[in-house]
Design a protein around this motif. Structure first.
Motif, PDB file in Angstrom:
ATOM      1  N   THR A  18       0.839  -1.202   0.000  1.00  0.00           N
ATOM      2  CA  THR A  18       0.000   0.000   0.000  1.00  0.00           C
ATOM      3  C   THR A  18       0.872   1.250   0.000  1.00  0.00           C
ATOM      4  O   THR A  18       0.583   2.217  -0.708  1.00  0.00           O
ATOM      5  CB  THR A  18      -0.968  -0.002   1.199  1.00  0.00           C
ATOM      6  N   ALA A  19       1.958   1.226   0.757  1.00  0.00           N
ATOM      7  CA  ALA A  19       2.877   2.365   0.767  1.00  0.00           C
ATOM      8  C   ALA A  19       3.521   2.547  -0.605  1.00  0.00           C
ATOM      9  O   ALA A  19       3.661   3.671  -1.088  1.00  0.00           O
ATOM     10  CB  ALA A  19       3.952   2.177   1.835  1.00  0.00           C
ATOM     11  N   HIS A  20       3.912   1.446  -1.238  1.00  0.00           N
ATOM     12  CA  HIS A  20       4.492   1.538  -2.581  1.00  0.00           C
ATOM     13  C   HIS A  20       3.466   2.098  -3.567  1.00  0.00           C
ATOM     14  O   HIS A  20       3.797   2.964  -4.386  1.00  0.00           O
ATOM     15  CB  HIS A  20       4.972   0.174  -3.055  1.00  0.00           C
ATOM     16  N   TYR A  24       3.802   5.497  -5.899  1.00  0.00           N
ATOM     17  CA  TYR A  24       3.600   5.576  -7.353  1.00  0.00           C
ATOM     18  C   TYR A  24       2.481   6.556  -7.698  1.00  0.00           C
ATOM     19  O   TYR A  24       2.603   7.334  -8.646  1.00  0.00           O
ATOM     20  CB  TYR A  24       3.271   4.204  -7.935  1.00  0.00           C
ATOM     21  N   GLN A  25       1.398   6.519  -6.943  1.00  0.00           N
ATOM     22  CA  GLN A  25       0.265   7.402  -7.225  1.00  0.00           C
ATOM     23  C   GLN A  25       0.621   8.877  -7.031  1.00  0.00           C
ATOM     24  O   GLN A  25       0.025   9.742  -7.657  1.00  0.00           O
ATOM     25  CB  GLN A  25      -0.931   7.034  -6.345  1.00  0.00           C
ATOM     26  N   SER A  26       1.575   9.150  -6.175  1.00  0.00           N
ATOM     27  CA  SER A  26       1.957  10.542  -5.928  1.00  0.00           C
ATOM     28  C   SER A  26       2.901  11.079  -7.000  1.00  0.00           C
ATOM     29  O   SER A  26       3.129  12.284  -7.068  1.00  0.00           O
ATOM     30  CB  SER A  26       2.614  10.678  -4.550  1.00  0.00           C
ATOM     31  N   HIS A  27       3.427  10.211  -7.836  1.00  0.00           N
ATOM     32  CA  HIS A  27       4.344  10.655  -8.880  1.00  0.00           C
ATOM     33  C   HIS A  27       3.556  11.000 -10.148  1.00  0.00           C
ATOM     34  O   HIS A  27       2.771  10.178 -10.631  1.00  0.00           O
ATOM     35  CB  HIS A  27       5.371   9.564  -9.188  1.00  0.00           C
ATOM     36  N   PRO A  28       3.740  12.182 -10.691  1.00  0.00           N
ATOM     37  CA  PRO A  28       2.924  12.602 -11.839  1.00  0.00           C
ATOM     38  C   PRO A  28       3.139  11.796 -13.117  1.00  0.00           C
ATOM     39  O   PRO A  28       2.290  11.797 -13.996  1.00  0.00           O
ATOM     40  CB  PRO A  28       3.323  14.067 -12.045  1.00  0.00           C
ATOM     41  N   ARG A  29       4.247  11.075 -13.232  1.00  0.00           N
ATOM     42  CA  ARG A  29       4.504  10.324 -14.461  1.00  0.00           C
ATOM     43  C   ARG A  29       4.363   8.819 -14.277  1.00  0.00           C
ATOM     44  O   ARG A  29       4.674   8.060 -15.192  1.00  0.00           O
ATOM     45  CB  ARG A  29       5.907  10.651 -14.964  1.00  0.00           C
ATOM     46  N   ALA A  30       3.917   8.359 -13.127  1.00  0.00           N
ATOM     47  CA  ALA A  30       3.780   6.920 -12.881  1.00  0.00           C
ATOM     48  C   ALA A  30       2.308   6.521 -12.864  1.00  0.00           C
ATOM     49  O   ALA A  30       1.455   7.278 -12.405  1.00  0.00           O
ATOM     50  CB  ALA A  30       4.436   6.540 -11.559  1.00  0.00           C
TER      51      ALA A  30
END
Length: 67
Positions: A18-20, A24-30
């Motif tokens: 969940t942390a991973h 990823y969700q917080s990165h604009p390009r992922a």
């Protein structure tokens, strides 16, 4: 999806998954497009809880078939 988006397939849905995912969700390009775990019930729960359409119990199959 943005142009230059990096598609992610997560393998293993243990304690830090969940942390991973949040990372990823917080990165604009992922974009997490697929998940995989040997426990098919865990994969199904995680996919449903997080709106991930592609889920697998074999990472080989995920690498072969996932978007």
């Amino acid at each position: 999806m943005q142009p230059d988006t990096i598609k992610v397939g997560m393998v293993g849905l243990g304690l830090v998954s969940t942390a991973h995912l949040k990372g990823y969700q917080s990165h604009p390009r992922a974009e997490v497009v697929a998940i995989c775990d040997s426990d098919s019930a865990r994969v199904e729960r995680f996919a449903r809880a997080h709106g991930i359409r592609e889920s697998y119990s074999s990472y080989e199959q995920m690498l072969r078939d996932a978007d």
